[in-house]
Design an enzyme around this catalytic site. Sequence first.
Site, mmCIF file in Angstrom:
data_model
loop_
_atom_site.group_PDB
_atom_site.id
_atom_site.type_symbol
_atom_site.label_atom_id
_atom_site.label_comp_id
_atom_site.label_asym_id
_atom_site.label_seq_id
_atom_site.Cartn_x
_atom_site.Cartn_y
_atom_site.Cartn_z
ATOM 1 C CB SER A 205 26.806 -40.261 5.197
ATOM 2 O OG SER A 205 27.021 -39.963 6.545
ATOM 3 C CG HIS B 132 22.735 -39.566 3.717
ATOM 4 N ND1 HIS B 132 21.979 -39.225 4.820
ATOM 5 C CD2 HIS B 132 24.029 -39.468 4.131
ATOM 6 C CE1 HIS B 132 22.765 -38.947 5.835
ATOM 7 N NE2 HIS B 132 24.014 -39.080 5.446
#
Length: 339
Positions: A112, A175
Amino acid sequence: MTISFWENQWKIEHFSINPMIGPSAQTLINIGAKDSNLIVNSGETWRLVTPMILHAGIVHYAFNMVALWVIGSAVEKSHGFAAAAIIFIVSAVGGIILSALYLPEYISVGASGGIFGLTGACIADIALNWTLLFSNSINEGRKKLRHGMVIVMLFFDILLNCVIGLTPFVDNFTHMGGLVFGFLCGLTTMKRLSMDFFGVNPSKKKTFATNFSCSRFFGLMMSVTGIMVTTIILLQGDGETSPCSSCRYLSCAPMPPWKGEFEKWWYCDECDAVDAVAKFNYEQHVYDEVDLDCPNDIAVRINILEDAFTDMNSIQEKLPPIAANTARNKLNLHYMSSK
């Protein structure tokens, strides 16, 4: 994914342990998940790289592959394989470092950070070409609307993945760290759209070129500095203490919200995992006690005789609320078995 399931003896853990439909926390640690304690205190710095090729489960893998196919292929087609690879790797490692620094008590895996990095690079691409993409003299109304929809979709993708980041083994610091490093890398690696193609007045080229060169230099310096500073701070720490203890709530939410305080599927607590040993009472043919050993070296024994557990699977399913209830009432600490 195949290796993680093989390491987990081809078993899928209960939803309360891993909602991503995947292996256990210990299995993920064994195959290279981010673990700040091992990175700092055992010298396993390779764990700053390996999480980017691991996934928490089938759901996590599916979401990431779709996002990588959509965003990654777009960046690669527009700016080349080298630019896409640099952005992905630097963003993934930068996000993992930031996660290890601010969420040392949680293990995490996933690509991610790199995918968010590609998203950040797309935002950098739009920012660098904003005056061209949304110029009234260059693009008509329909084209401008299409460019605007791209921006909306990018932010929707960011929001969706941040929601996924509230689940076990996936964290929003990876993230957001990847997004920031991706944006900075994008300023350096992205190619500016041809001004001749858009019919920009040649007299303005020098100003555009100067501003673009400044952006490239800024992005490069900030990326390198950010990676170096966060790595030094991480390795000089103890691998257990976060500079922002409350920041874990940005990456975890007890779910589901409609369940009672001690009936959640998972909790957001101070420990990344609980080792539990259940003791069987042969006279009554039930498990009567569970010894919990939290990674912060605090242990507690729980009496579960009244629950009349006869098998380990039942204990495993009920352990998160049992541990949380006992910890809050007796030790004023929060234990968890899912992160």
